[in-house]
Design a protein around this motif. Structure first.
Motif, mmCIF file in Angstrom:
data_model
loop_
_atom_site.group_PDB
_atom_site.id
_atom_site.type_symbol
_atom_site.label_atom_id
_atom_site.label_comp_id
_atom_site.label_asym_id
_atom_site.label_seq_id
_atom_site.Cartn_x
_atom_site.Cartn_y
_atom_site.Cartn_z
ATOM 1 N N UNK A 281 -10.149 -4.180 4.359
ATOM 2 C CA UNK A 281 -8.849 -3.648 4.756
ATOM 3 C C UNK A 281 -8.248 -2.806 3.632
ATOM 4 N N UNK A 282 -8.399 -3.278 2.403
ATOM 5 C CA UNK A 282 -7.860 -2.519 1.273
ATOM 6 C C UNK A 282 -8.585 -1.195 1.104
ATOM 7 N N UNK A 283 -9.890 -1.202 1.313
ATOM 8 C CA UNK A 283 -10.649 0.046 1.225
ATOM 9 C C UNK A 283 -10.200 1.004 2.317
ATOM 10 N N UNK A 284 -10.037 0.476 3.529
ATOM 11 C CA UNK A 284 -9.577 1.328 4.634
ATOM 12 C C UNK A 284 -8.171 1.831 4.379
ATOM 13 N N UNK A 285 -7.305 0.995 3.879
ATOM 14 C CA UNK A 285 -5.943 1.407 3.569
ATOM 15 C C UNK A 285 -5.949 2.425 2.440
ATOM 16 N N UNK A 286 -6.825 2.257 1.472
ATOM 17 C CA UNK A 286 -6.956 3.224 0.381
ATOM 18 C C UNK A 286 -7.427 4.565 0.897
ATOM 19 N N UNK A 287 -8.353 4.578 1.835
ATOM 20 C CA UNK A 287 -8.836 5.825 2.428
ATOM 21 C C UNK A 287 -7.716 6.504 3.197
ATOM 22 N N UNK A 288 -6.910 5.728 3.930
ATOM 23 C CA UNK A 288 -5.793 6.301 4.680
ATOM 24 C C UNK A 288 -4.778 6.917 3.735
ATOM 25 N N UNK A 289 -4.486 6.269 2.631
ATOM 26 C CA UNK A 289 -3.526 6.795 1.663
ATOM 27 C C UNK A 289 -4.068 8.070 1.031
#
Length: 96
Positions: free
Chosen positions: A66-74
């Motif tokens: 989730x953090x990786x996905x959230x990092x990609x979104x940011x």
């Protein structure tokens, strides 16, 4: 008269002793049941705790995902914002 009173007293004492033993046996049986049920409860709680620990690893994995996905979104939003800002700055610069 004295023998009748002694016999009655002895009979009451015997009845009392029998009832006392019966109650003591009931209490002992109840305590044994309680111990058995507490043991089963303890085993179930240990099982639930061990299952929770198993899910902890999975939770850590999904949290990282989730953090990786959230990092990609940011990063995607920052890239889009800088592209939009860069494009608008270029159009403003070429206008005058």
């Amino acid at each position: 008269m004295l023998t009748i009173e002694r016999t009655t007293l002895h009979s009451q004492n015997a009845t009392f002793q029998q009832e006392k033993e019966t109650v003591a046996k009931d209490i002992a049986q109840g305590i044994e049941e309680l111990i058995t049920n507490l043991t089963m409860l303890n085993r179930n709680l240990e099982l639930v705790n061990s299952l929770g620990k198993d899910f902890e690893q999975m939770n850590h994995l999904w949290s990282g995902f989730r953090q990786v996905c959230a990092g990609d979104d940011i990063q995607d939003e920052e890239t889009e914002t800088s592209e939009i800002d860069g494009t608008s700055q270029l159009s403003h610069e070429s206008s005058p």
